[in-house]
Write a protein that holds these residues in place. Structure first.
Motif, PDB file in Angstrom:
ATOM      1  N   HIS A   1       0.839  -1.209   0.000  1.00 38.86           N
ATOM      2  CA  HIS A   1       0.000   0.000   0.000  1.00 38.86           C
ATOM      3  C   HIS A   1       0.867   1.250   0.000  1.00 38.86           C
ATOM      4  CE1 HIS A   1      -3.485  -2.379   2.027  1.00 38.86           C
ATOM      5  NE2 HIS A   1      -3.387  -2.599   0.728  1.00 38.86           N
TER       6      HIS A   1
ATOM      7  N   ALA B   1      -4.885   8.611  -2.503  1.00 36.54           N
ATOM      8  CA  ALA B   1      -4.431   7.226  -2.695  1.00 36.54           C
ATOM      9  C   ALA B   1      -4.115   6.573  -1.348  1.00 36.54           C
ATOM     10  CB  ALA B   1      -3.205   7.211  -3.605  1.00 36.54           C
TER      11      ALA B   1
ATOM     12  N   MET C   1      -7.330   5.831   0.524  1.00 39.19           N
ATOM     13  CA  MET C   1      -8.090   4.731  -0.078  1.00 39.19           C
ATOM     14  C   MET C   1      -7.336   3.410  -0.036  1.00 39.19           C
ATOM     15  SD  MET C   1     -10.719   6.441  -0.774  1.00 39.19           S
ATOM     16  CE  MET C   1     -11.728   5.185  -1.511  1.00 39.19           C
TER      17      MET C   1
ATOM     18  N   CYS D   1      -4.585   2.542  -1.655  1.00 38.73           N
ATOM     19  CA  CYS D   1      -4.190   2.109  -3.003  1.00 38.73           C
ATOM     20  C   CYS D   1      -2.804   1.477  -3.008  1.00 38.73           C
ATOM     21  CB  CYS D   1      -4.147   3.315  -3.942  1.00 38.73           C
ATOM     22  SG  CYS D   1      -5.743   4.035  -4.244  1.00 38.73           S
ATOM     23  N   ASP D   2      -2.573   0.633  -3.993  1.00 29.57           N
ATOM     24  CA  ASP D   2      -1.214   0.149  -4.227  1.00 29.57           C
ATOM     25  C   ASP D   2      -0.727   0.722  -5.563  1.00 29.57           C
ATOM     26  OD1 ASP D   2      -2.450  -1.366  -6.169  1.00 29.57           O
ATOM     27  OD2 ASP D   2      -2.343  -3.243  -5.051  1.00 29.57           O
TER      28      ASP D   2
ATOM     29  N   GLU E   1      -0.357  -0.537  -8.400  1.00 23.01           N
ATOM     30  CA  GLU E   1      -1.138  -0.900  -9.582  1.00 23.01           C
ATOM     31  C   GLU E   1      -2.366   0.011  -9.728  1.00 23.01           C
ATOM     32  OE1 GLU E   1      -0.683  -4.995 -10.225  1.00 23.01           O
ATOM     33  OE2 GLU E   1      -2.614  -5.131 -11.270  1.00 23.01           O
ATOM     34  N   ASP E   2      -3.036   0.276  -8.594  1.00 27.45           N
ATOM     35  CA  ASP E   2      -4.209   1.176  -8.632  1.00 27.45           C
ATOM     36  C   ASP E   2      -3.827   2.534  -9.229  1.00 27.45           C
ATOM     37  OD1 ASP E   2      -5.858  -0.665  -7.275  1.00 27.45           O
ATOM     38  OD2 ASP E   2      -5.073  -0.011  -5.341  1.00 27.45           O
ATOM     39  N   ILE E   3      -2.683   3.041  -8.777  1.00 31.12           N
ATOM     40  CA  ILE E   3      -2.293   4.395  -9.214  1.00 31.12           C
ATOM     41  C   ILE E   3      -1.768   4.354 -10.651  1.00 31.12           C
ATOM     42  CG2 ILE E   3      -0.826   6.405  -8.679  1.00 31.12           C
ATOM     43  CD1 ILE E   3      -0.639   5.195  -5.773  1.00 31.12           C
TER      44      ILE E   3
ATOM     45  N   THR F   1      -4.427   3.960 -13.291  1.00 32.91           N
ATOM     46  CA  THR F   1      -5.377   5.068 -13.427  1.00 32.91           C
ATOM     47  C   THR F   1      -4.904   5.938 -14.582  1.00 32.91           C
ATOM     48  OG1 THR F   1      -5.828   5.066 -11.070  1.00 32.91           O
ATOM     49  CG2 THR F   1      -6.336   7.106 -12.247  1.00 32.91           C
TER      50      THR F   1
END
Ligand code: FAD
Length: 599
Positions: free
Chosen positions: A534, A555, A558, A560-561, A563-565, A568
């Motif tokens: 994270h 981020a 939430m 996020c890791d 990959e999430d960022i 996007t």
């Protein structure tokens, strides 16, 4: 995997405390520091966080039960690594820039004074102080349909931030940035002659900006039917404030009219803010100013000293330097802009070296003498010059102290620390349950966005909702050129606290937008928890860094890791893209950079 009992920790000696909420159920995955239950004593409500992570096997309590220290809340199946503290703890707020812990002084709760007089007006909520914390809280309370008043000693709302802080400094910094930007254009073949600076007009512009915003606040207060009581308020009991009415036409200037008004409240929010630290050995002289004096822009000195290498001093220094002053800065610590990682600050230092004659870190100011031809300052420490130095202007930016001791909070039974801070729980409640405190007066970091957030939490609680300050991070920004912004766990914090991290960096030398802007000196850095992946922190140095750090804050909030960022889609070409690309670096492939070496 092993079974672990989650128990009630030390709750200040309270016994058989009511459980008013149970936040978990069997099968839930509980993270470290996640709230398990909420307790309510006769003084306050408090959340009990998990001290281990895992999957809930059994919940041993229900709403309405009573529980004491050591009582078992739940049994979880804890996985070894998950049970180890690795994520930033909300209470620790490692995230906060330049953060110092609010002093935990165990101040004994004073006995409230008994007030037997009558009140001139009664309110559901009285907010003491009309700064960003105070007006935000009052407006939110009014939006809930409650009757509310703000007691503010000066003529305008907005406090330090709008009147003598965030906003006027940014109005001046904007002009300075444009002057500097225009200079950069010479390299592209666009040449301007040196600017002609009309300092009175520049001051007028800054005043206009302040007026627009404070005028807007007055209008919004009216629209919400929030009563504004102009005067200096002091508690006279647990439900009453006496206001010495004032006349004021300018912020930080007020005279008492001699009239008084007593207001009664059901709930009160203390939002009295902070004031500049006065160093005892510094004489009174118009050539020695604090941040308010510097914002008045009375003169452009040839040679200026900034005492204190923090954000406020460096922002003001940027303005004066662009307008023509040569700068010296003296700082007791081993670097400027404490709180930010050194790699970020280094970029700022390189870009700003031309402004300074002397950067005196690990050095103290020990004597200041006002003479006819200038202010003579003597230093001691690693970079101290042997002789006293002469300056045309000295800016004292050595920090701020809370105003908690100036409003007789003790007469309401509210504990105030020796330094003037008021301690609060996560609902912003003081030790007196119907009195809340927010903003600079409750502790570091002394920042407007923290004050506003706390104000909203206090307001919701006044309106009977159950709100908590559970933000994970509070960002910090130096609005210098380039800007430096950071949030959450920094590399320095990780090292200090033994947090295992991985980091990824995207250099702006590879950003199309930064290159097109002719400002590719910066970089964007993301910091991840090495175990969970994270994101737990980040930093940006470069133009508009302050406008971009919010994405990293979101981020983190939430969970996020990379990959999430990284996955996007960020608009191209923007500086904000650098956040997505830094995340791609963390994921192992960033096609805007040369191939990364695989381990
Ligand atoms: P304040 O803004 O201090 O407001 C408190 C108000 O209460 C004041 O108006 C005061 O007159 C009133 N008051 C106090 N006691 C009484 C009383 N007993 N009766 C009646 N009225 C009372 N923060 C940022 O986030 N970003 C920035 O860019 C930034 N720049 C800054 C630049 C400068 C030069 C300075 C000095 C500060 C800056 N800050 C910045 C910090 C920010 O201004 C403060 O954190 C913020 O104003 C705190 O808000 P507050 O509501 O707690 O208190």
């Amino acid at each position: 995997m092993s079974s672990v009992e989650l128990k009630v920790p030390d709750i200040g000696g309270h016994e058989n405390v009511d459980i008013i909420a149970v936040e978990i159920k069997v099968g839930d995955t509980v993270e470290l520091e996640q709230t398990l239950i909420t307790l309510e004593t006769d003084k306050a409500t408090m959340d009990v966080p998990a001290d281990a992570a895992g999957v809930v096997k059994e919940v041993c309590v229900k709403v309405g039960d009573k529980i004491s220290e050591g009582g078992v809340i739940a049994v979880i199946e804890a996985s070894g690594s998950a049970a180890v503290a690795s994520a930033p703890k909300t209470e620790d707020k490692p995230a906060a820039p330049a953060q110092v812990e609010t002093p935990k002084s165990a101040v004994p709760a004073p006995q409230a004074a008994s007030f037997s007089g009558s009140a001139d007006a009664e309110y559901d909520v009285v907010v003491l102080g009309g700064g960003p914390g105070g007006y935000s809280a009052a407006f939110a309370v009014a939006d809930e349909g409650l009757k509310v008043a703000i007691v503010e000693q000066y003529s305008t709302l907005g406090g330090v931030c709008l009147n003598v802080g965030c906003i006027p400094s940014k109005a001046l910094l904007h002009n300075a940035a444009v002057i500097d930007e225009v200079k950069h254009l010479a390299a592209n073949g666009i040449k301007y002659t040196a600017p002609e600076i009309d300092i009175d007009m520049l001051r007028g512009y800054k005043e206009k900006v302040i007026g627009k915003l404070t005028g807007g606040l007055a209008g919004m207060a009216k629209a919400r039917k929030v009563d504004l009581i102009k005067g200096f308020g002091k508690f006279v009991g647990a439900n009453h404030i006496e206001v010495a009415l004032t006349e004021s036409t300018q912020y930080e200037q007020a005279t008492e009219t001699g009239s008084k008004k007593t207001v009664a409240f059901k709930n009160c929010i203390i939002a009295v803010g902070s004031r500049v630290v006065n160093l005892p050995f510094i004489p009174k002289d118009p050539r020695i100013v604090d941040s308010t004096g510097a914002l008045e822009l009375r003169q452009i000195p040839e040679k200026m000293l900034i005492i204190g290498g923090g954000i406020i001093g460096l922002e003001m220094g940027t303005v004066y330097s662009t307008l023509g002053a040569r700068l010296d800065v003296v700082e007791m610590m081993d670097g400027l802009m404490q709180g930010a990682d050194r790699d970020l600050v280094k970029v700022w230092e390189k870009m700003n070296a031309h402004r300074f004659d002397n950067i005196m870190t690990k050095t103290k100011t020990v004597a200041v003498e006002a003479k006819e031809d200038g202010i003579y300052v003597t230093f001691e420490g690693e970079k101290a010059p042997a002789e006293p130095q002469r300056y045309d202007l000295v800016l004292v930016a050595a920090g701020r102290v809370p105003n908690g001791k100036l409003c007789d909070a003790e007469k309401a039974g509210v504990a105030v620390t020796e330094l003037g801070f008021i301690e609060v729980d996560k609902q912003q409640r003081t030790n007196v349950p119907h009195i809340y405190a927010i903003g600079d007066v409750v502790g570091q970091p002394m920042l407007a966005h923290k004050a506003v957030h706390e104000g909203h939490v206090a307001a919701e609680n006044c309106a009977g909702h159950k709100a908590f300050f559970d933000a994970r991070v509070i960002p910090g920004v130096a609005y210098t050129d380039p800007e430096v912004a950071w949030v959450g766990v920094t590399e320095e914090i990780a090292k200090r606290d033994g947090i295992k991290i991985t980091k990824s960096v995207f250099p702006w030398a590879a950003s199309g937008r930064a290159i097109a802007n002719g400002r590719d000196e910066g970089f964007t850095k993301l910091i991840f928890d090495a175990e969970t992946g994270h994101i737990i922190g980040g930093g940006i140095v470069g133009t508009h860094a302050g406008d971009m750090i919010g994405e990293i804050c979101l981020a983190i909030e939430m969970g996020c890791d990379a990959e999430d960022i990284g996955k996007t889609i960020h608009p191209h070409p923007t500086l904000g893209e650098s956040i997505g690309m830094a995340a791609e670096v963390a994921n192992g492939t960033c096609t805007d950079l040369p191939p990364q070496k695989k381990a």
